[in-house]
Design an enzyme around this catalytic site. Structure first.
Site, PDB file in Angstrom:
ATOM      1  N   ASP A 152       5.646  -9.011   4.911  1.00  0.00           N
ATOM      2  CA  ASP A 152       6.120  -7.636   4.717  1.00  0.00           C
ATOM      3  C   ASP A 152       7.484  -7.621   4.034  1.00  0.00           C
ATOM      4  OD1 ASP A 152       3.860  -6.682   5.932  1.00  0.00           O
ATOM      5  OD2 ASP A 152       4.808  -6.245   7.862  1.00  0.00           O
ATOM      6  N   GLU A 195      -1.161  -6.357  -1.898  1.00  0.00           N
ATOM      7  CA  GLU A 195      -0.021  -6.982  -2.578  1.00  0.00           C
ATOM      8  C   GLU A 195       0.031  -6.611  -4.055  1.00  0.00           C
ATOM      9  OE1 GLU A 195      -3.257 -10.261  -2.305  1.00  0.00           O
ATOM     10  OE2 GLU A 195      -2.601  -8.496  -1.192  1.00  0.00           O
TER      11      GLU A 195
END
Length: 327
Positions: free
Chosen positions: A219, A245
């Site tokens: 994260d 992503e």
């Protein structure tokens, strides 16, 4: 009359928070003059702290008011986080004044409580020589509480609106809003025959980052890459998280050559960045696919502009990753 004016404000649009603050505080000044007003909205773990300058004051005066606000909140077991920005409306009214000429400040604090919990606060910083009698004070507190409700509604509206279009982790736009912006920019490019570029970016081997260092570190990588991307684009560009992503950047009036240069600059910066800390080096790379308009192969948004960038990204992955690719 002032209460009637305040009531009529509730029916006005609430989208423009600064505009609402200007109108509401402009109404309050008809009752009690002030130099600086402080509006603090407390919602769960979120704090909004706004300073509205009415009369010209020194920077030191403003600093003193900010310090008083922090101390007041601290006394109520509320700490402003270091990341919290104190918004100032009317900063152009600050001026340089010697300390010896600094006027003494009288604070008029009006806490807004819901049962026993502090839900908000309005502070008026005034000249110490100006007094408010008890009758004026009681009436003013009634007006202030109504004013707070109006400003809080506007702030909450804008907060919800922002949450609806932003990615909760990175703070950049989400997929839905990104697509909406792309539709508008593509229509504008078509209508006025303007260039438009679209970048799709993907973090290489991101699963390996999660598996090796854990999802919290993954994260953190997403957030740091978002920060890098945000720092490299123009005000008119739109950055969003496409999903997982993957990120996307909309570049209005940007030719293919300019977009490739930007993509290479971003790719190199990510490659050189340490996503760990002084004790742990974590390196990541990204692959980038680019499509642009006008292009003979781009006849519509969905099938051509987006898909072409997606295929270019796929090719960048297939060719070894950590590269920029165009079809």
């Amino acid at each position: 009359t002032v209460l009637n004016e305040m009531s009529s404000l509730i029916e006005k649009g609430i989208e423009d928070f600064k505009g609402i603050v200007d109108i509401v505080m402009g109404t309050l000044v008809k009752i009690v003059d002030y130099n600086v007003a402080v509006i603090v909205v407390l919602e769960e773990h979120d704090i909004e702290c706004v300073f509205k300058i009415n009369n010209s004051v020194s920077e030191q005066y403003l600093n003193d008011v900010q310090e008083h606000t922090k101390n007041y909140l601290k006394e109520n077991n509320i700490c402003l986080p270091s990341s919290n920005k104190m918004t100032v409306f009317g900063i152009d009214k600050t001026e340089q004044t010697s300390v010896t000429n600094e006027q003494k400040i009288a604070y008029f604090d009006v806490p807004i409580r819901f049962v026993d919990k502090l839900g908000g606060l309005i502070i008026l910083a005034r000249s110490a020589s100006e007094r408010i009698d008890s009758k004026e004070e009681d009436f003013f507190k009634i007006v202030v509480k109504q004013a707070f409700i109006i400003m809080e509604n506007s702030w909450l509206y804008n907060k919800v609106k922002k949450l609806a279009i932003t990615d909760s982790l990175t703070g950049i736009y989400n997929h839905g809003f990104l697509y909406e912006c792309l539709c508008k920019e593509y229509a504008r490019a078509e209508r006025y025959k303007l260039p438009l570029s679209f970048l799709m970016l993907d973090i290489d081997y991101f699963k390996k980052v999660n598996d090796t260092y854990g999802h919290p570190q993954g994260d953190a990588v997403l957030c740091k890459i978002s920060h890098i991307l945000r720092n490299n684009i123009r005000v008119c560009d739109t950055l969003g998280r496409y999903g997982g992503e993957e990120f996307s950047i909309i570049l209005p009036e940007s030719k293919l050559e300019d977009s490739v240069n930007l993509a290479e600059r971003i790719r190199k910066e990510v490659e050189q960045y340490n996503f760990g800390d002084v004790n742990k080096v974590i390196k990541c790379t990204i692959s980038i696919g680019i499509s642009s308009y006008p292009d003979p192969d781009v006849r519509n948004l969905e099938e051509d502009l987006i898909n072409k960038a997606d295929k270019a990204l796929y090719n960048a992955k297939a060719e070894g990753r950590n590269r920029v690719c165009i079809l």
